[in-house]
Design an enzyme around this catalytic site. Structure first.
Site, PDB file in Angstrom:
ATOM      1  N   LYS A 135       0.820  -1.220   0.000  1.00 52.07           N
ATOM      2  CA  LYS A 135       0.000   0.000   0.000  1.00 52.07           C
ATOM      3  C   LYS A 135       0.847   1.260   0.000  1.00 52.07           C
ATOM      4  O   LYS A 135       0.448   2.274  -0.567  1.00 52.07           O
ATOM      5  CB  LYS A 135      -0.938   0.012   1.220  1.00 52.07           C
ATOM      6  CG  LYS A 135      -2.139  -0.894   1.083  1.00 52.07           C
ATOM      7  CD  LYS A 135      -3.230  -0.462   2.043  1.00 52.07           C
ATOM      8  CE  LYS A 135      -4.475  -1.291   1.899  1.00 52.07           C
ATOM      9  NZ  LYS A 135      -5.510  -0.915   2.875  1.00 52.07           N
TER      10      LYS A 135
ATOM     11  N   LYS B  90      -4.565 -11.606  -6.364  1.00 53.12           N
ATOM     12  CA  LYS B  90      -5.778 -11.611  -5.539  1.00 53.12           C
ATOM     13  C   LYS B  90      -6.870 -10.727  -6.148  1.00 53.12           C
ATOM     14  O   LYS B  90      -6.568  -9.644  -6.658  1.00 53.12           O
ATOM     15  CB  LYS B  90      -5.386 -11.087  -4.148  1.00 53.12           C
ATOM     16  CG  LYS B  90      -6.477 -11.131  -3.115  1.00 53.12           C
ATOM     17  CD  LYS B  90      -6.032 -10.477  -1.815  1.00 53.12           C
ATOM     18  CE  LYS B  90      -6.169  -8.974  -1.874  1.00 53.12           C
ATOM     19  NZ  LYS B  90      -6.235  -8.306  -0.553  1.00 53.12           N
TER      20      LYS B  90
ATOM     21  N   LYS C 264     -10.700  -5.017  -4.343  1.00 48.63           N
ATOM     22  CA  LYS C 264     -11.532  -3.857  -4.647  1.00 48.63           C
ATOM     23  C   LYS C 264     -10.693  -2.701  -5.159  1.00 48.63           C
ATOM     24  O   LYS C 264     -11.223  -1.760  -5.739  1.00 48.63           O
ATOM     25  CB  LYS C 264     -12.384  -3.460  -3.441  1.00 48.63           C
ATOM     26  CG  LYS C 264     -11.687  -3.302  -2.117  1.00 48.63           C
ATOM     27  CD  LYS C 264     -12.751  -3.130  -1.020  1.00 48.63           C
ATOM     28  CE  LYS C 264     -12.163  -3.304   0.375  1.00 48.63           C
ATOM     29  NZ  LYS C 264     -13.131  -3.576   1.393  1.00 48.63           N
TER      30      LYS C 264
HETATM   31  P1  AMP Z   1     -10.717  -5.956   3.265  1.00 47.82           P
HETATM   32  O1  AMP Z   1     -11.605  -5.744   2.114  1.00 47.82           O
HETATM   33  O2  AMP Z   1      -9.264  -5.802   2.928  1.00 47.82           O
HETATM   34  O3  AMP Z   1     -11.117  -5.189   4.499  1.00 47.82           O
HETATM   35  O4  AMP Z   1     -10.877  -7.496   3.626  1.00 47.82           O
HETATM   36  C1  AMP Z   1     -11.950  -7.998   4.401  1.00 47.82           C
HETATM   37  C2  AMP Z   1     -11.874  -9.494   4.507  1.00 47.82           C
HETATM   38  O5  AMP Z   1     -12.031 -10.093   3.213  1.00 47.82           O
HETATM   39  C3  AMP Z   1     -10.533 -10.031   5.050  1.00 47.82           C
HETATM   40  O6  AMP Z   1     -10.792 -11.128   5.894  1.00 47.82           O
HETATM   41  C4  AMP Z   1      -9.804 -10.450   3.808  1.00 47.82           C
HETATM   42  O7  AMP Z   1      -8.863 -11.464   4.064  1.00 47.82           O
HETATM   43  C5  AMP Z   1     -10.949 -10.972   2.940  1.00 47.82           C
HETATM   44  N1  AMP Z   1     -10.606 -10.902   1.511  1.00 47.82           N
HETATM   45  C6  AMP Z   1     -10.365  -9.787   0.773  1.00 47.82           C
HETATM   46  N2  AMP Z   1     -10.074 -10.100  -0.518  1.00 47.82           N
HETATM   47  C7  AMP Z   1     -10.134 -11.460  -0.596  1.00 47.82           C
HETATM   48  C8  AMP Z   1      -9.941 -12.407  -1.657  1.00 47.82           C
HETATM   49  N3  AMP Z   1      -9.635 -12.027  -2.896  1.00 47.82           N
HETATM   50  N4  AMP Z   1     -10.098 -13.726  -1.364  1.00 47.82           N
HETATM   51  C9  AMP Z   1     -10.422 -14.133  -0.118  1.00 47.82           C
HETATM   52  N5  AMP Z   1     -10.610 -13.293   0.921  1.00 47.82           N
HETATM   53  C10 AMP Z   1     -10.478 -11.970   0.697  1.00 47.82           C
END
Ligand code: AMP
Ligand code: TRP
Length: 347
Positions: free
Chosen positions: A123, A206, A209
């Site tokens: 980041k 991965k 968003k």
């Molecule tokens: P965040 O959007 O970074 O706040 O992530 C929220 C949750 O979603 C966390 O537990 C991440 O590990 C999970 N997560 C985000 N992107 C992925 C992905 N591509 N595959 C699996 N889990 C994800």
């Protein structure tokens, strides 16, 4: 890593997890996080789920958009099956223990630990000196989220594993420095076929968003047509599907789509391959698109419905915050006591 010094009696099972309101949610968030959060709640375990708005502002957020996105993540939790009566659902900034405990942890954790975090490196990019101090200290706040409730288990996607390891290190160092057995050594729960959902454009990256290409992800707000189109265009190879998991070796794009199918249908990857062995993507992709639309459609509809009632969402978050405060406040007071702060104010 120090061995955990804990007994089951001292630390009853409690689950905590969080999602940042920093953009629209993806299929990765749903399969890697939300769907599994609801399963834990349905197993009857005590569960706390948080919209981590304080984490979101480690990078710039427009205030009005942040409010909107916070409500959207709350709506996604509920639409994915989180029941605000059975789980504690709230936004982080309404509960003081997060920020206050994070400060204490800033004084326990070492700067070097923070620089090693791959999420920080990603980041912060090339110009890390110019990133916010909060972005560097991000994992300290995350440790505070978890340990303000003495949470024993944290369901997350694979990308969060390193942060949970740091949480364990902070808990162990606090316990060691102050000669207490106060914080549990929390276990990450990284389970199932979809702990890392991959980009539809590149099976080695991965699904995120923050990816510049909207074609790389399925958003929880996408309609049926958009979902079907994105899956049809997803990157694949020219081979038919194999009849076993080993056959997906070296085929990241194919593997990713099969894993998504497995996670959406609550089956194992092996089971899905038994059904589709020998199938071409011309057959598999429409089946996957149908399944995705069938599973995500009702969630999107429910999210849209809830978003029409922002006051109701805010009220739910407020009630959740009160319950979260009731659990974390005494823990925070104990921490101040252990650290040597005078607490003589009459309330
Ligand atoms: P965040 O959007 O970074 O706040 O992530 C929220 C949750 O979603 C966390 O537990 C991440 O590990 C999970 N997560 C985000 N992107 C992925 C992905 N591509 N595959 C699996 N889990 C994800
Ligand atoms: N860092 C997590 C992410 O980006 C979100 C998060 C913040 C979190 N605090 C947490 C996850 C506590 C689990 C537990 O996905």
């Amino acid at each position: 890593m120090a061995e955990p010094v804990q007994t089951p009696q001292a630390f009853p099972t409690r689950i905590f997890s969080g999602i940042q309101p920093s953009g629209s949610l993806t299929l990765g968030n749903y399969l890697g996080a939300l769907k599994r959060f609801a399963q834990k709640q349905d197993e009857g375990i005590e569960t706390l789920y948080c919209v981590v708005d304080l984490h979101a502002i480690t990078v710039w957020q427009d205030p009005e958009k942040l409010r909107q996105q916070t409500r959207e993540v709350a709506a996604a939790y509920i639409a994915s099956g989180i029941d605000p009566k059975r789980s504690i659902l709230y936004n982080q900034s309404q509960v003081r223990a997060h920020a206050e405990l994070a400060w204490i942890f800033n004084c326990v954790a070492r700067i070097g630990w923070m620089y090693r975090m791959t999420q920080f490196k990603d980041k912060a990019g090339a110009n890390s000196e110019n990133s916010s101090l909060g972005l560097l200290a991000y994992p300290s706040l995350m440790a505070a989220d978890i340990l303000a409730f003495k949470a024993t288990h944290v369901p997350v996607g694979e990308d969060q594993k390193q942060h949970i390891e740091l949480t364990r290190d902070i808990a162990a160092k606090f316990n060691h420095d102050y000669k207490v057995n106060f914080f549990p050594i929390t276990e990450p729960l990284i389970e199932g076929p979809a702990t890392k959902v991959m980009s539809l454009r590149d099976g080695t990256k991965k699904m995120s968003k923050s990816d510049p290409s909207d074609q790389s992800r399925i958003n929880l707000t996408d309609d049926a047509d958009t979902i079907a189109k994105k899956i049809r265009k997803a990157k694949t190879d020219a081979e038919p599907l194999p009849d076993n998991v080993e056959g997906l070796e070296g085929r990241p794009d194919a593997r990713s789509l099969v894993n998504i199918y497995a996670a959406l249908s609550d089956r194992t990857t092996a089971d899905v391959l038994t059904e589709f062995a020998g199938a071409q993507f011309g057959t598999f992709k429409p089946a996957l698109a149908d399944l995705a639309v069938e599973k995500l459609g009702p969630i999107t509809a429910e999210m849209n419905r809830l978003m029409q009632e922002p006051d109701e969402i805010d009220a739910i978050l407020g009630r959740g915050a009160e319950r979260a405060e009731a659990i974390s406040s005494p823990i925070l007071n104990d921490v101040y006591d252990i650290v040597g702060m005078i607490r003589s104010r009459q309330v």
